[in-house]
Design a protein around this motif. Structure first.
Motif, PDB file in Angstrom:
ATOM      1  N   SER A  52       0.829  -1.198   0.000  1.00 44.51           N
ATOM      2  CA  SER A  52       0.000   0.000   0.000  1.00 44.51           C
ATOM      3  C   SER A  52       0.863   1.248   0.000  1.00 44.51           C
ATOM      4  O   SER A  52       1.990   1.246   0.516  1.00 44.51           O
ATOM      5  CB  SER A  52      -0.925   0.007   1.230  1.00 44.51           C
ATOM      6  OG  SER A  52      -1.957   0.956   1.078  1.00 44.51           O
ATOM      7  N   ASP A  53       0.334   2.304  -0.593  1.00 43.03           N
ATOM      8  CA  ASP A  53       0.967   3.622  -0.541  1.00 43.03           C
ATOM      9  C   ASP A  53       2.434   3.571  -0.963  1.00 43.03           C
ATOM     10  O   ASP A  53       3.314   4.087  -0.269  1.00 43.03           O
ATOM     11  CB  ASP A  53       0.823   4.218   0.866  1.00 43.03           C
ATOM     12  CG  ASP A  53      -0.632   4.380   1.258  1.00 43.03           C
ATOM     13  OD1 ASP A  53      -1.209   5.427   0.950  1.00 43.03           O
ATOM     14  OD2 ASP A  53      -1.204   3.441   1.844  1.00 43.03           O
ATOM     15  N   ILE A  54       2.668   2.990  -2.105  1.00 44.16           N
ATOM     16  CA  ILE A  54       4.034   2.899  -2.613  1.00 44.16           C
ATOM     17  C   ILE A  54       4.534   4.269  -3.046  1.00 44.16           C
ATOM     18  O   ILE A  54       5.703   4.617  -2.847  1.00 44.16           O
ATOM     19  CB  ILE A  54       4.103   1.891  -3.780  1.00 44.16           C
ATOM     20  CG1 ILE A  54       3.698   0.494  -3.276  1.00 44.16           C
ATOM     21  CG2 ILE A  54       5.508   1.846  -4.372  1.00 44.16           C
ATOM     22  CD1 ILE A  54       3.525  -0.532  -4.374  1.00 44.16           C
ATOM     23  N   HIS A  55       3.654   5.071  -3.622  1.00 46.32           N
ATOM     24  CA  HIS A  55       3.980   6.462  -3.988  1.00 46.32           C
ATOM     25  C   HIS A  55       5.238   6.571  -4.846  1.00 46.32           C
ATOM     26  O   HIS A  55       6.023   7.509  -4.703  1.00 46.32           O
ATOM     27  CB  HIS A  55       4.139   7.330  -2.734  1.00 46.32           C
ATOM     28  CG  HIS A  55       2.855   7.542  -1.988  1.00 46.32           C
ATOM     29  ND1 HIS A  55       1.813   8.286  -2.493  1.00 46.32           N
ATOM     30  CD2 HIS A  55       2.444   7.095  -0.778  1.00 46.32           C
ATOM     31  CE1 HIS A  55       0.808   8.284  -1.621  1.00 46.32           C
ATOM     32  NE2 HIS A  55       1.170   7.565  -0.576  1.00 46.32           N
ATOM     33  N   GLY A  56       5.438   5.591  -5.704  1.00 44.97           N
ATOM     34  CA  GLY A  56       6.597   5.643  -6.584  1.00 44.97           C
ATOM     35  C   GLY A  56       7.928   5.477  -5.893  1.00 44.97           C
ATOM     36  O   GLY A  56       8.983   5.728  -6.481  1.00 44.97           O
ATOM     37  N   SER A  57       7.928   5.013  -4.631  1.00 46.88           N
ATOM     38  CA  SER A  57       9.170   4.845  -3.877  1.00 46.88           C
ATOM     39  C   SER A  57      10.003   3.703  -4.455  1.00 46.88           C
ATOM     40  O   SER A  57       9.471   2.772  -5.070  1.00 46.88           O
ATOM     41  CB  SER A  57       8.875   4.553  -2.405  1.00 46.88           C
ATOM     42  OG  SER A  57       8.199   5.637  -1.813  1.00 46.88           O
ATOM     43  N   VAL A  58      11.315   3.780  -4.226  1.00 48.05           N
ATOM     44  CA  VAL A  58      12.237   2.768  -4.732  1.00 48.05           C
ATOM     45  C   VAL A  58      13.098   2.262  -3.573  1.00 48.05           C
ATOM     46  O   VAL A  58      13.618   3.048  -2.786  1.00 48.05           O
ATOM     47  CB  VAL A  58      13.128   3.340  -5.852  1.00 48.05           C
ATOM     48  CG1 VAL A  58      14.167   2.318  -6.279  1.00 48.05           C
ATOM     49  CG2 VAL A  58      12.287   3.771  -7.047  1.00 48.05           C
ATOM     50  N   GLY A  82      -3.966   0.918  -3.261  1.00 49.31           N
ATOM     51  CA  GLY A  82      -3.976   2.325  -3.637  1.00 49.31           C
ATOM     52  C   GLY A  82      -2.658   3.055  -3.484  1.00 49.31           C
ATOM     53  O   GLY A  82      -1.744   2.630  -2.794  1.00 49.31           O
ATOM     54  N   ASP A  83      -2.583   4.187  -4.196  1.00 50.71           N
ATOM     55  CA  ASP A  83      -1.410   5.063  -4.224  1.00 50.71           C
ATOM     56  C   ASP A  83      -0.164   4.339  -4.726  1.00 50.71           C
ATOM     57  O   ASP A  83       0.927   4.479  -4.186  1.00 50.71           O
ATOM     58  CB  ASP A  83      -1.158   5.713  -2.864  1.00 50.71           C
ATOM     59  CG  ASP A  83      -2.198   6.781  -2.527  1.00 50.71           C
ATOM     60  OD1 ASP A  83      -3.071   7.041  -3.371  1.00 50.71           O
ATOM     61  OD2 ASP A  83      -2.124   7.353  -1.431  1.00 50.71           O
ATOM     62  N   LEU A  84      -0.355   3.567  -5.778  1.00 49.13           N
ATOM     63  CA  LEU A  84       0.781   2.990  -6.495  1.00 49.13           C
ATOM     64  C   LEU A  84       1.579   4.118  -7.146  1.00 49.13           C
ATOM     65  O   LEU A  84       2.812   4.096  -7.179  1.00 49.13           O
ATOM     66  CB  LEU A  84       0.271   2.001  -7.538  1.00 49.13           C
ATOM     67  CG  LEU A  84       1.278   1.286  -8.436  1.00 49.13           C
ATOM     68  CD1 LEU A  84       2.319   0.534  -7.612  1.00 49.13           C
ATOM     69  CD2 LEU A  84       0.562   0.334  -9.385  1.00 49.13           C
ATOM     70  N   LEU A  85       0.863   5.121  -7.644  1.00 48.63           N
ATOM     71  CA  LEU A  85       1.479   6.349  -8.142  1.00 48.63           C
ATOM     72  C   LEU A  85       1.488   7.391  -7.037  1.00 48.63           C
ATOM     73  O   LEU A  85       0.720   7.302  -6.075  1.00 48.63           O
ATOM     74  CB  LEU A  85       0.692   6.897  -9.339  1.00 48.63           C
ATOM     75  CG  LEU A  85       0.613   6.029 -10.600  1.00 48.63           C
ATOM     76  CD1 LEU A  85      -0.286   6.696 -11.630  1.00 48.63           C
ATOM     77  CD2 LEU A  85       2.000   5.785 -11.172  1.00 48.63           C
TER      78      LEU A  85
END
Length: 289
Positions: A52-58, A82-85
């Motif tokens: 969840s809530d990856i928010h474009g993190s690496v 949600g919040d893959l982007l």
């Protein structure tokens, strides 16, 4: 006397800042066990991993640390709540991650509020479809093993359906969100037998009172980012749509025979950094009662 004190304070601040940054790059797996008489013995031990809530993190070059950890877990299914982007960034990071993970197991995806504000959601969705990710747009699917199944329903974030900007007050917007969520859950669960163990994927934990009235057994949510700063005896200091001193930011919540698991998420998307709040991937094992 003042100079040594300032040096010590500066060193402590530097160490704390270093720790805070380091902790945002860790990946914790939190395990939960869910038991129900509606889960058939054939499905006993089925494992679902929540992102969840990856928010474009690496995490590592090309997300190799995150991918390697998930490959080692070998879940039976992955749910993305949600919040893959994050916003208007390109879709390459999200697409590459999903292409790697779909090789491990089926993936089920619902949107979050950050997809609603992204200019690139319409580019992302066809790519997910091409690789075989199941986008649950107010719909449901089934996870089947040895002829037995559980239902998995999913709804779009309510902000997808609300035009921005608008002239709604905050209270009016919340009321509209609740109507939308109720309608979408009804649509997503239509046709699922009452005897079927049913999971709901929904981004927002603050809608918990609505989920309790729905024909579902278990909800997966994110959105709250663990309350950002997790101090002892609190659920964190701040969560989107809950404000300061939120109540629903992590862990498992139970009421009236329903259960909700809230992921702290793995990304960071507010001006408040994550502190004492390592990125988290819940791993849920289902058991037949």
């Amino acid at each position: 006397m003042k100079k040594p004190f300032l040096k010590a304070t500066g060193a402590a601040a530097l160490l704390f800042t270093g720790y805070a940054y380091w902790s945002t790059k860790q990946l914790r797996t939190t395990e939960y066990n869910i038991t129900s008489s509606k889960i058939a013995p054939e499905l006993d031990g089925l494992r679902i991993l929540q992102l969840s809530d990856i928010h474009g993190s690496v995490f590592g070059r090309y997300n190799h640390r995150l991918i390697k950890k998930i490959w080692a877990i070998q879940p039976d299914a992955i749910v993305v709540t949600g919040d893959l982007l994050d916003g208007d960034e390109g879709i390459n990071i999200a697409v590459t991650l999903m292409r790697k993970l779909i090789k491990v197991c089926p993936i089920y995806y619902v949107t979050g509020n950050h997809e609603a504000r992204s200019a690139n959601l319409q580019d992302l969705l066809p790519e997910l479809a091409k690789m075989g990710v199941t986008y649950l747009q107010n719909d449901h699917a089934y996870i089947t093993r040895d002829g037995k199944s559980i239902a998995i329903a999913g709804i779009d974030d309510p902000s997808i359906a609300i035009d921005k900007p608008n002239d709604l007050s905050r209270d009016e917007e919340i009321m509209l969100e609740e109507v939308i969520v109720q309608h979408k859950i009804k649509e997503a669960t239509a046709g699922i037998p009452d005897s079927q163990f049913t999971i709901l994927l929904s981004h927002r934990p603050e809608k918990w009172p609505i989920y309790q009235q729905a024909p579902i057994d278990l909800v997966f949510c994110g959105h709250a980012h663990g309350g950002q700063v997790r101090l002892p005896y609190t659920e964190g200091l701040y969560a989107p749509h809950q404000g300061f001193m939120p109540k629903l930011t992590a862990g498992i919540h139970e009421e009236d025979g329903k259960q909700m698991i809230v992921s702290r998420g793995i990304g960071n998307a507010t001006i408040i950094p994550r502190v004492f709040n390592e990125p988290e991937m819940p791993l849920i094992t289902l058991h037949s009662k």
